[in-house]
Design a protein around this motif. Sequence first.
Motif, PDB file in Angstrom:
ATOM      1  N   LYS A   4      48.389  33.573  49.959  1.00  0.00           N
ATOM      2  CA  LYS A   4      47.852  34.922  50.163  1.00  0.00           C
ATOM      3  C   LYS A   4      47.273  35.485  48.872  1.00  0.00           C
ATOM      4  N   LEU A   5      47.961  35.253  47.772  1.00  0.00           N
ATOM      5  CA  LEU A   5      47.481  35.720  46.473  1.00  0.00           C
ATOM      6  C   LEU A   5      46.155  35.057  46.129  1.00  0.00           C
ATOM      7  N   ILE A   6      46.065  33.769  46.350  1.00  0.00           N
ATOM      8  CA  ILE A   6      44.837  33.037  46.030  1.00  0.00           C
ATOM      9  C   ILE A   6      43.677  33.540  46.879  1.00  0.00           C
ATOM     10  N   ILE A   7      43.924  33.772  48.164  1.00  0.00           N
ATOM     11  CA  ILE A   7      42.871  34.279  49.039  1.00  0.00           C
ATOM     12  C   ILE A   7      42.411  35.664  48.579  1.00  0.00           C
ATOM     13  N   LYS A   8      43.345  36.500  48.173  1.00  0.00           N
ATOM     14  CA  LYS A   8      42.985  37.828  47.659  1.00  0.00           C
ATOM     15  C   LYS A   8      42.154  37.696  46.381  1.00  0.00           C
ATOM     16  N   MET A   9      42.524  36.763  45.523  1.00  0.00           N
ATOM     17  CA  MET A   9      41.770  36.549  44.287  1.00  0.00           C
ATOM     18  C   MET A   9      40.363  36.040  44.596  1.00  0.00           C
ATOM     19  N   ILE A  10      40.228  35.167  45.596  1.00  0.00           N
ATOM     20  CA  ILE A  10      38.912  34.664  45.993  1.00  0.00           C
ATOM     21  C   ILE A  10      38.053  35.819  46.485  1.00  0.00           C
ATOM     22  N   LYS A  11      38.616  36.667  47.334  1.00  0.00           N
ATOM     23  CA  LYS A  11      37.863  37.810  47.866  1.00  0.00           C
ATOM     24  C   LYS A  11      37.413  38.731  46.734  1.00  0.00           C
ATOM     25  N   ASN A  12      38.287  38.984  45.770  1.00  0.00           N
ATOM     26  CA  ASN A  12      37.922  39.835  44.635  1.00  0.00           C
ATOM     27  C   ASN A  12      36.823  39.205  43.796  1.00  0.00           C
ATOM     28  N   CYS A  13      36.881  37.912  43.656  1.00  0.00           N
ATOM     29  CA  CYS A  13      35.859  37.209  42.886  1.00  0.00           C
ATOM     30  C   CYS A  13      34.498  37.312  43.588  1.00  0.00           C
ATOM     31  N   PHE A  14      34.496  37.163  44.913  1.00  0.00           N
ATOM     32  CA  PHE A  14      33.252  37.314  45.659  1.00  0.00           C
ATOM     33  C   PHE A  14      32.692  38.719  45.530  1.00  0.00           C
ATOM     34  N   LYS A  15      33.550  39.718  45.415  1.00  0.00           N
ATOM     35  CA  LYS A  15      33.085  41.095  45.259  1.00  0.00           C
ATOM     36  C   LYS A  15      32.284  41.265  43.962  1.00  0.00           C
ATOM     37  N   GLN A  16      32.594  40.455  42.957  1.00  0.00           N
ATOM     38  CA  GLN A  16      31.838  40.520  41.702  1.00  0.00           C
ATOM     39  C   GLN A  16      30.396  40.089  41.923  1.00  0.00           C
ATOM     40  N   TYR A  17      30.209  39.089  42.798  1.00  0.00           N
ATOM     41  CA  TYR A  17      28.871  38.558  43.053  1.00  0.00           C
ATOM     42  C   TYR A  17      28.145  39.339  44.142  1.00  0.00           C
ATOM     43  N   TYR A  18      28.891  39.846  45.108  1.00  0.00           N
ATOM     44  CA  TYR A  18      28.310  40.556  46.252  1.00  0.00           C
ATOM     45  C   TYR A  18      28.919  41.944  46.372  1.00  0.00           C
TER      46      TYR A  18
END
Length: 64
Positions: A4-18
């Motif tokens: 769950k933590l990793i998925i949240k981190m992935i989503k946050n990382c995508f927010k940087q690009y999009y």
Amino acid sequence: MEKKLIIKMIKNCFKQYYSEVASLPMSSEDLEELAEQIIQIKEEQPALDLYEAVNDTVYEFLTG
């Protein structure tokens, strides 16, 4: 490792690009696959920072 933590981190990382897009430019299956890739990377390279592994994996997904 907490998926769950990793998925949240992935989503946050995508927010940087999009930052202006409301939803992720990927399916939930792709999200699960990226999380599994990151877990595998961390198992193979325990000294690697989780934040770095997430950012590198997301970048490769976007550019590859």
